[in-house]
Structures are given as C-alpha cells and as structure tokens.
Motif scaffolding. Structure first.
Motif, PDB file in Angstrom:
ATOM      1  N   VAL A 157      33.342  31.148  33.779  1.00 44.36           N
ATOM      2  CA  VAL A 157      33.899  32.387  33.244  1.00 44.36           C
ATOM      3  C   VAL A 157      32.862  33.503  33.326  1.00 44.36           C
ATOM      4  CG1 VAL A 157      34.842  33.509  31.187  1.00 44.36           C
ATOM      5  CG2 VAL A 157      35.464  31.136  31.701  1.00 44.36           C
ATOM      6  N   SER A 178      24.165  32.545  35.192  1.00 49.58           N
ATOM      7  CA  SER A 178      25.289  32.046  34.399  1.00 49.58           C
ATOM      8  C   SER A 178      25.213  30.551  34.093  1.00 49.58           C
ATOM      9  CB  SER A 178      26.605  32.341  35.121  1.00 49.58           C
ATOM     10  OG  SER A 178      26.643  31.687  36.381  1.00 49.58           O
ATOM     11  N   HIS A 220      39.337  39.999  42.634  1.00 51.89           N
ATOM     12  CA  HIS A 220      39.924  38.881  41.885  1.00 51.89           C
ATOM     13  C   HIS A 220      40.349  37.763  42.831  1.00 51.89           C
ATOM     14  CE1 HIS A 220      42.462  36.656  39.094  1.00 51.89           C
ATOM     15  NE2 HIS A 220      43.443  36.747  39.978  1.00 51.89           N
ATOM     16  N   GLN A 242      36.602  29.936  42.541  1.00 50.88           N
ATOM     17  CA  GLN A 242      36.568  29.157  41.304  1.00 50.88           C
ATOM     18  C   GLN A 242      37.424  27.910  41.410  1.00 50.88           C
ATOM     19  OE1 GLN A 242      36.299  31.381  37.603  1.00 50.88           O
ATOM     20  NE2 GLN A 242      37.911  30.131  36.734  1.00 50.88           N
ATOM     21  N   TYR A 286      25.360  29.287  30.518  1.00 47.31           N
ATOM     22  CA  TYR A 286      26.576  29.535  29.743  1.00 47.31           C
ATOM     23  C   TYR A 286      27.365  28.260  29.488  1.00 47.31           C
ATOM     24  CZ  TYR A 286      25.843  34.488  30.979  1.00 47.31           C
ATOM     25  OH  TYR A 286      25.322  35.738  31.146  1.00 47.31           O
ATOM     26  N   LYS A 287      27.124  27.231  30.288  1.00 48.75           N
ATOM     27  CA  LYS A 287      27.876  25.984  30.117  1.00 48.75           C
ATOM     28  C   LYS A 287      27.547  25.298  28.797  1.00 48.75           C
ATOM     29  CE  LYS A 287      26.004  24.041  33.734  1.00 48.75           C
ATOM     30  NZ  LYS A 287      25.570  23.070  34.779  1.00 48.75           N
ATOM     31  N   TYR A 333      32.334  34.552  36.903  1.00 46.46           N
ATOM     32  CA  TYR A 333      33.465  35.371  37.350  1.00 46.46           C
ATOM     33  C   TYR A 333      33.292  36.815  36.885  1.00 46.46           C
ATOM     34  CZ  TYR A 333      38.356  36.742  38.095  1.00 46.46           C
ATOM     35  OH  TYR A 333      39.499  37.375  38.508  1.00 46.46           O
ATOM     36  N   ALA A 334      32.948  36.993  35.611  1.00 47.23           N
ATOM     37  CA  ALA A 334      32.810  38.338  35.044  1.00 47.23           C
ATOM     38  C   ALA A 334      31.669  39.105  35.709  1.00 47.23           C
ATOM     39  CB  ALA A 334      32.587  38.248  33.536  1.00 47.23           C
ATOM     40  N   PHE A 358      32.317  27.644  30.607  1.00 43.74           N
ATOM     41  CA  PHE A 358      31.953  29.020  30.299  1.00 43.74           C
ATOM     42  C   PHE A 358      31.019  29.612  31.352  1.00 43.74           C
ATOM     43  CE2 PHE A 358      33.782  28.126  26.206  1.00 43.74           C
ATOM     44  CZ  PHE A 358      34.249  29.354  25.778  1.00 43.74           C
TER      45      PHE A 358
END
Length: 296
Positions: free
Chosen positions: A100, A86, A113, A120, A89-90, A103-104, A97
C-alpha cells in the motif's frame, strides 16, 4: 468475506506464535546458547547484508512489471528507492502495508493507477507461484519420506492457494500480456523471484550450518524456507509474516529430523536477518535522499 479472512489470519497467527514459543520454551537453554554465540551473531550480521541485497531482486521485479505496462513512467533508481523505503511498512500490523505504501509513493511519483495495479497484482500472483515451485521441487520428496501423506496435503493446499491467487489476477494480466515483450517481462520477473527464494533459502542453510553439524542435502532446507515465506505472505494480519514463517521453518526442519532447539535458533536468526535487511535498505535510502537534498 474480508472479515472471515481476517479472522482466519488472526487465528493462524495466534496458533503460530503458540507453536513457536512452545518450541523455544522446550529447549530454551540450547536455543539461547546458539543465538547468543559469537559465530551466530556474526552470521546474522552478514546475512542481514545478503538479505538487503536479495531484496533488490524483488524491487527490480516490481519495476519491471511497471515498465512492462507503462515504459518510461519511472526510472529504475526511483523505483528501487520507493521499494526500499516502503519495506519497513510491512511491520505495521498487516503484512501488505508495504504494498500500500509503495503504491502511494509511486502514484505520487507519477506512475498511473493501471501500471501500479498490474504490478501489485502481478507481484502477488507471480511471487506466490515462484515460492510454491521452489518449495515443491526442492522439499516435497524429502518431506514425503518423513511425513507421508501429510506433506502431500500441505503442498496441495499451498498449490490451491497459489492457483487461486494466480487465477484471480489473470484478468489483469490478460490485458497487459498481449505483447511478446510483456510476456518476456513476466518471465524475467519470475526468474528474479526464483533467485530471491534461492538466496532466502541459502540464508537458512548458513544459519543451520552455524548452529548444527548438518550433513544432509541443502535442497529441502531451501524448499522449506520458501514454503515458510509463502505462508507468511498469504496469511492476512501477520506483520511481515511474523510467527507464521517461523512456525513453518521449525515444523519443516524438525520434520526432517533436526533438533527443535536448532530449528528454533535458525528461525530466530532468519527473522533477525530479514528485519535487519528491511531496516537497512530503508535507512540507506533515507541517507541517500537526505544527502541528495532538494534535487530528489
């Protein structure tokens, strides 16, 4: 409120880009010579590997926060795989991002969660405080000697920012830090972040040593690098802190007497190394998962 923050982030990012491009333009020839030199390119390549390794400290901290709330929810290799995947993604417009996406991916892997929310928010709070601490302890006195009251104002604003983030996250922490083991986990995470910022600063020192005959203390350089990272992290809308981090690096290094051309070359080299490190860990993870096939 969100609109105001977004507009502020956009304005700061634009101002940062203008400052960075102006700094490069005023000494373009020297900056080009430094950045395109063989030694500098080799150092950037080596620092790409160092940054990829340093990122694993941040990945371990994220994993540590997850298992502090929900033990056995995810294995360490799986967590690091998600973290590394990930990182790129930034660079999708907006510097959160990767959180995010992380997390996903972790949610799809079965992490709840509650554990992800804590990890986070914990990351945002603790990493901000760690960056501020390293910056303040290592560079305040040197910057104060050159900038006077300006440095105090800067670090006061940074302190307020870090404290606001930490207080906003305190309600999340309170429920998870009610056990001694979880408090120890938070301390462990803080130490991992401090080590990351020290390595991040060493990268800047290495680039500086390659492009300039610097004989001063390395402590303020590491502190300035941490301050630059923190600003790039908290500014909304800047992909990977692009522009903001370079602006603080250049401003900080020129404030302590380094040439603008050197500061600009170091900022460019640092950005190339961090982008390369982010891309490298993502590629390595993709290759490992591809070679593992359906078993992963």
């Amino acid at each position: 409120m969100r609109l105001a923050l977004r507009l502020t982030g956009i304005l700061v990012t634009i101002a940062s880009f203008i400052f960075v491009f102006s700094s490069i333009y005023t000494s373009f020839g020297q900056v080009t010579d430094d950045v395109l030199s063989f030694n500098f390119i080799c150092v950037v390549g080596a620092l790409t590997l160092l940054y990829a390794a340093a990122l694993q400290l941040v990945g371990l901290a994220w994993y540590r926060m997850i298992v502090a709330v929900e033990p056995d929810s995810i294995s360490k290799p799986a967590a690091l795989s998600i973290f590394n995947r990930s990182q790129v993604y930034k660079y999708i417009p907006g510097n959160v991002f990767h959180m995010v996406g992380r997390y996903a991916l972790a949610k799809a892997a079965g992490v709840t969660h509650g554990a992800l929310a804590f990890s986070q928010i914990g990351e945002i709070a603790v990493i901000s405080v760690a960056a501020l601490l390293v910056a303040a302890l290592l560079s305040t006195s040197t910057l104060h000697a050159h900038l006077g009251k300006t440095s105090i104002i800067f670090f006061l604003c940074a302190t307020i920012t870090a404290l606001v983030v930490a207080v906003a996250a305190s309600s999340r922490f309170r429920s998870a830090l009610n056990k001694k083991s979880n408090v120890l986990a938070a301390v462990h995470v803080f130490i991992l972040y401090v080590l990351f910022f020290l390595l991040n600063g060493v990268m800047v020192v290495a680039l500086l040593a390659t492009s300039h005959d610097y004989s001063g203390s390395i402590a303020p350089i590491i502190g300035i690098a941490s301050a630059a990272w923190l600003l790039g992290f908290v500014i909304p809308g800047a992909p990977g802190g692009l522009g903001a981090r370079e602006a603080i690096l250049i401003a900080g290094m020129t404030a302590i007497g380094l040439p603008v051309s050197t500061a600009a070359a170091v900022a460019i080299g640092h950005r190339l190394s961090t982008i390369g490190g982010d891309a490298l860990v993502a590629v390595i993870d993709s290759v490992v998962r591809w070679r593992s096939g359906p078993r992963r």
